[in-house]
Design a protein around this motif. Structure first.
Motif, PDB file in Angstrom:
ATOM      1  N   TRP A  44      40.696  65.094  12.942  1.00 14.36           N
ATOM      2  CA  TRP A  44      40.084  66.327  12.465  1.00 14.36           C
ATOM      3  C   TRP A  44      39.788  67.271  13.628  1.00 14.36           C
ATOM      4  O   TRP A  44      39.992  68.477  13.556  1.00 14.36           O
ATOM      5  N   GLY A  45      39.307  66.708  14.732  1.00 16.86           N
ATOM      6  CA  GLY A  45      39.008  67.527  15.900  1.00 16.86           C
ATOM      7  C   GLY A  45      40.254  68.201  16.443  1.00 16.86           C
ATOM      8  O   GLY A  45      40.229  69.389  16.805  1.00 16.86           O
ATOM      9  N   ASP A  46      41.369  67.473  16.501  1.00 20.42           N
ATOM     10  CA  ASP A  46      42.614  68.060  17.010  1.00 20.42           C
ATOM     11  C   ASP A  46      43.096  69.175  16.086  1.00 20.42           C
ATOM     12  O   ASP A  46      43.575  70.217  16.551  1.00 20.42           O
ATOM     13  N   ARG A  47      42.956  68.961  14.787  1.00 21.42           N
ATOM     14  CA  ARG A  47      43.367  69.972  13.814  1.00 21.42           C
ATOM     15  C   ARG A  47      42.549  71.253  13.979  1.00 21.42           C
ATOM     16  O   ARG A  47      43.095  72.360  13.996  1.00 21.42           O
ATOM     17  N   THR A  58      45.345  67.992  22.838  1.00 24.72           N
ATOM     18  CA  THR A  58      44.289  68.078  23.852  1.00 24.72           C
ATOM     19  C   THR A  58      43.110  67.180  23.495  1.00 24.72           C
ATOM     20  O   THR A  58      42.526  66.518  24.371  1.00 24.72           O
ATOM     21  N   VAL A  59      42.753  67.139  22.222  1.00 19.33           N
ATOM     22  CA  VAL A  59      41.620  66.310  21.794  1.00 19.33           C
ATOM     23  C   VAL A  59      41.904  64.836  22.070  1.00 19.33           C
ATOM     24  O   VAL A  59      41.017  64.091  22.498  1.00 19.33           O
ATOM     25  N   CYS A 121      37.566  67.526  29.776  1.00 25.48           N
ATOM     26  CA  CYS A 121      37.714  68.983  29.698  1.00 25.48           C
ATOM     27  C   CYS A 121      37.978  69.576  31.070  1.00 25.48           C
ATOM     28  O   CYS A 121      38.778  70.521  31.212  1.00 25.48           O
ATOM     29  N   ARG A 122      37.323  69.049  32.061  1.00 20.25           N
ATOM     30  CA  ARG A 122      37.556  69.524  33.432  1.00 20.25           C
ATOM     31  C   ARG A 122      39.002  69.271  33.845  1.00 20.25           C
ATOM     32  O   ARG A 122      39.645  70.133  34.459  1.00 20.25           O
ATOM     33  N   ARG A 123      39.521  68.114  33.490  1.00 19.27           N
ATOM     34  CA  ARG A 123      40.896  67.775  33.857  1.00 19.27           C
ATOM     35  C   ARG A 123      41.899  68.640  33.108  1.00 19.27           C
ATOM     36  O   ARG A 123      42.961  68.959  33.651  1.00 19.27           O
ATOM     37  N   LYS A 124      41.565  69.026  31.887  1.00 23.75           N
ATOM     38  CA  LYS A 124      42.467  69.863  31.086  1.00 23.75           C
ATOM     39  C   LYS A 124      42.229  71.352  31.304  1.00 23.75           C
ATOM     40  O   LYS A 124      43.044  72.182  30.877  1.00 23.75           O
ATOM     41  N   ASP A 133      32.485  72.300  19.635  1.00 21.62           N
ATOM     42  CA  ASP A 133      32.511  72.968  18.330  1.00 21.62           C
ATOM     43  C   ASP A 133      33.656  72.457  17.469  1.00 21.62           C
ATOM     44  O   ASP A 133      33.519  72.293  16.255  1.00 21.62           O
ATOM     45  N   ALA A 134      34.803  72.227  18.088  1.00 18.59           N
ATOM     46  CA  ALA A 134      35.979  71.779  17.336  1.00 18.59           C
ATOM     47  C   ALA A 134      35.789  70.377  16.766  1.00 18.59           C
ATOM     48  O   ALA A 134      36.201  70.091  15.639  1.00 18.59           O
TER      49      ALA A 134
END
Length: 314
Positions: A44-47, A58-59, A121-124, A133-134
């Motif tokens: 769901w997060g990736d969507r 990314t998620v 997140c830092r790496r991406k 939020d996602a």
């Protein structure tokens, strides 16, 4: 049919066990529910991340960091706040490592999971608040799925009740010796003998339903208000802790208390206040993040984002 039988038929029966064996391999319901919840949260997060303009996958990359950190944090919180279960006279400290027997504190899971997510997140090269939020509704939906594990473990229940949805809890016994009581997830309810307080309030079910309602609230508010900068995540935290506060007041299982209240009751109150303050204060940071800010350098959007309306569609 006598009245006692009628009441029993109106209640919710508990499973007779929480562990099955496939040859020498134990299949644990609690672990399966946790894994299923993680899958739901990532999917769901990736969507939602793609719908906001981020790159597909990314998620999953960030979950590689967030999930292990979250599991360790959840277990640490449980062991620290309920240390009397594992340390002291007659206790076995090694059981503090038995995560499959239940015992994951959501507060520790979120706190340390956030550290793992921050690293990912830092790496991406993507903003952590936007990622939060996602994944917010997926996390609380995952918590709902995880509560089914408590059902199989016969844990997280309330006081005796005569309501139709009361939960029958049974005396479990050692699988190898039915004469020895064993209330652990590995025990089996031979004969389905109700415990003294049975039936009880299924507080795990109350929280499961509440969590699904919170997930729906976050999705609705996110669509209507275009929440950004961590505000959808703050709304999830506020909604979840509001429900957890009153559910904790109903629970009767053993727990650590501070000033007469369960430690999780106090934590719920404090975290709720912090989430509300953040939700209001973060509004000053402006509109939701632009799609181009959600992609790592060199990444392209997974699909064209035609407009802000279509990008918000769940």
């Amino acid at each position: 049919m006598n009245s006692a039988s009628a009441v029993f038929l109106a209640t919710i029966p508990s499973p007779d066990r929480g562990v099955w064996h496939l040859g020498p391999v134990p299949i644990r319901a609690y672990a399966l529910c946790i894994i299923a919840g993680i899958v739901v949260a990532i999917w769901w997060g990736d969507r939602r991340w793609v719908q906001r303009g981020g790159t597909k996958g990314t998620v999953v990359d960030i979950a590689v960091w967030a999930v292990p950190f979250g599991l360790v944090g959840g277990r640490l919180y449980h062991v620290i706040t309920d240390s009397w279960r594992y340390f002291g006279a007659g206790k076995d400290p090694v059981k503090a490592l038995y995560i499959w027997d239940g015992g994951l504190g959501i507060w520790g899971a979120i706190a340390l999971g956030a550290v793992g997510a921050w690293i990912g997140c830092r790496r991406k090269g993507v903003p952590l608040p936007a990622m939060a939020d996602a994944i917010a509704p997926g996390i609380v939906a995952a918590q709902a799925v995880g509560r089914l594990g408590n059902y199989f473990n016969q844990e997280l229940y309330g006081a005796h009740t005569t309501l139709p949805w009361g939960l029958e809890i049974y005396q479990r016994f050692d699988p190898g010796n039915p004469g020895i009581p064993d209330q652990s997830p590995g025990g089996i309810a031979f004969g389905h003998i109700p415990l003294a307080d049975s039936p009880v309030h299924p507080t795990f079910l109350y929280e499961l339903i509440w969590n699904l309602l919170v997930a729906a609230l976050v999705v609705y508010a996110d669509r209507r208000l275009r929440l950004g900068h961590g505000r959808a995540f703050a709304l999830y935290v506020a909604g979840y802790t509001l429900g957890r506060f009153w559910i904790e007041l109903m629970r009767t299982d053993d727990a650590t208390h501070i000033l007469g209240l369960r430690v999780n009751t106090w934590v719920s109150l404090l975290v709720f206040a912090g989430a509300v303050v953040y939700f209001v204060a973060a509004r000053r940071r402006g509109p939701r993040e632009e799609p181009e800010t959600l992609r790592s350098k060199g990444d392209e959007p997974a699909e064209p984002v035609a407009s802000s309306e279509t990008s918000d569609r769940e």
